[in-house]
Design a protein around this motif. Structure first.
Motif, mmCIF file in Angstrom:
data_model
loop_
_atom_site.group_PDB
_atom_site.id
_atom_site.type_symbol
_atom_site.label_atom_id
_atom_site.label_comp_id
_atom_site.label_asym_id
_atom_site.label_seq_id
_atom_site.Cartn_x
_atom_site.Cartn_y
_atom_site.Cartn_z
ATOM 1 N N MET A 12 0.838 -1.202 0.000
ATOM 2 C CA MET A 12 0.000 0.000 0.000
ATOM 3 C C MET A 12 0.874 1.254 0.000
ATOM 4 N N PRO A 13 0.629 2.165 -0.946
ATOM 5 C CA PRO A 13 1.403 3.408 -1.001
ATOM 6 C C PRO A 13 1.150 4.292 0.222
ATOM 7 N N GLU A 14 2.083 5.174 0.495
ATOM 8 C CA GLU A 14 1.910 6.147 1.582
ATOM 9 C C GLU A 14 0.841 7.174 1.229
ATOM 10 N N ASP A 15 0.757 7.518 -0.055
ATOM 11 C CA ASP A 15 -0.203 8.508 -0.532
ATOM 12 C C ASP A 15 -1.572 7.850 -0.709
ATOM 13 N N SER A 16 -2.589 8.405 -0.085
ATOM 14 C CA SER A 16 -3.910 7.783 -0.130
ATOM 15 C C SER A 16 -4.508 7.784 -1.530
ATOM 16 N N GLU A 17 -4.240 8.799 -2.330
ATOM 17 C CA GLU A 17 -4.758 8.826 -3.705
ATOM 18 C C GLU A 17 -4.136 7.708 -4.532
ATOM 19 N N GLN A 18 -2.844 7.480 -4.357
ATOM 20 C CA GLN A 18 -2.185 6.370 -5.050
ATOM 21 C C GLN A 18 -2.750 5.022 -4.574
ATOM 22 N N ALA A 19 -3.099 4.967 -3.307
ATOM 23 C CA ALA A 19 -3.694 3.741 -2.761
ATOM 24 C C ALA A 19 -5.033 3.455 -3.437
ATOM 25 N N ILE A 20 -5.839 4.489 -3.642
ATOM 26 C CA ILE A 20 -7.134 4.302 -4.304
ATOM 27 C C ILE A 20 -6.921 3.768 -5.722
ATOM 28 N N LEU A 21 -5.964 4.349 -6.433
ATOM 29 C CA LEU A 21 -5.664 3.883 -7.789
ATOM 30 C C LEU A 21 -5.229 2.417 -7.784
ATOM 31 N N LEU A 22 -4.368 2.058 -6.834
ATOM 32 C CA LEU A 22 -3.905 0.676 -6.731
ATOM 33 C C LEU A 22 -5.068 -0.269 -6.423
ATOM 34 N N LEU A 23 -5.861 0.090 -5.434
ATOM 35 C CA LEU A 23 -6.973 -0.770 -5.036
ATOM 36 C C LEU A 23 -7.962 -0.972 -6.176
ATOM 37 N N LYS A 24 -8.279 0.099 -6.885
ATOM 38 C CA LYS A 24 -9.208 -0.036 -8.010
ATOM 39 C C LYS A 24 -8.612 -0.936 -9.083
ATOM 40 N N SER A 25 -7.322 -0.783 -9.361
ATOM 41 C CA SER A 25 -6.680 -1.623 -10.376
ATOM 42 C C SER A 25 -6.675 -3.099 -9.964
ATOM 43 N N LEU A 26 -6.749 -3.359 -8.664
ATOM 44 C CA LEU A 26 -6.790 -4.729 -8.159
ATOM 45 C C LEU A 26 -8.219 -5.274 -8.069
ATOM 46 N N GLY A 27 -9.199 -4.448 -8.476
ATOM 47 C CA GLY A 27 -10.586 -4.906 -8.492
ATOM 48 C C GLY A 27 -11.411 -4.539 -7.282
ATOM 49 N N TYR A 28 -10.866 -3.729 -6.382
ATOM 50 C CA TYR A 28 -11.624 -3.301 -5.208
ATOM 51 C C TYR A 28 -12.716 -2.328 -5.650
#
Length: 85
Positions: A12-28
């Motif tokens: 999980m990235p430190e930046d919350s916006e990057q976290a949202i992008l990562l999670l969405k790309s993983l299907g969340y």
């Protein structure tokens, strides 16, 4: 009541916006993203919902979500569930 269990990725990235992008790309989904922001970054429910709603990652859903919310609010008002402004 169903409980949504969210397993956060180890990277999980430190930046919350990057976290949202990562999670969405993983299907969340949006709700899982909100729950993840609350767990990982200690955000309030309101702040997490706002950040996910206005995130570029979910931009394509924002207009539909806002239209749905407006219809729901109108119906609730017509049924007397919420006061007219």
């Amino acid at each position: 009541m169903a409980v949504l269990n969210v397993t956060l990725p180890d990277d999980m990235p430190e930046d919350s916006e990057q976290a949202i992008l990562l999670l969405k790309s993983l299907g969340y989904g949006k709700i899982a993203c909100i729950k993840a922001l609350r767990e990982r970054y200690g955000m309030s429910l309101a702040d997490a919902k706002k950040q996910v709603h206005f995130s570029p990652a979910w931009e394509e859903r924002r207009e539909d979500d806002e239209r749905f919310h407006a219809k729901l609010e109108k119906a609730a008002t017509e049924l007397g569930w919420i006061a007219k402004e």
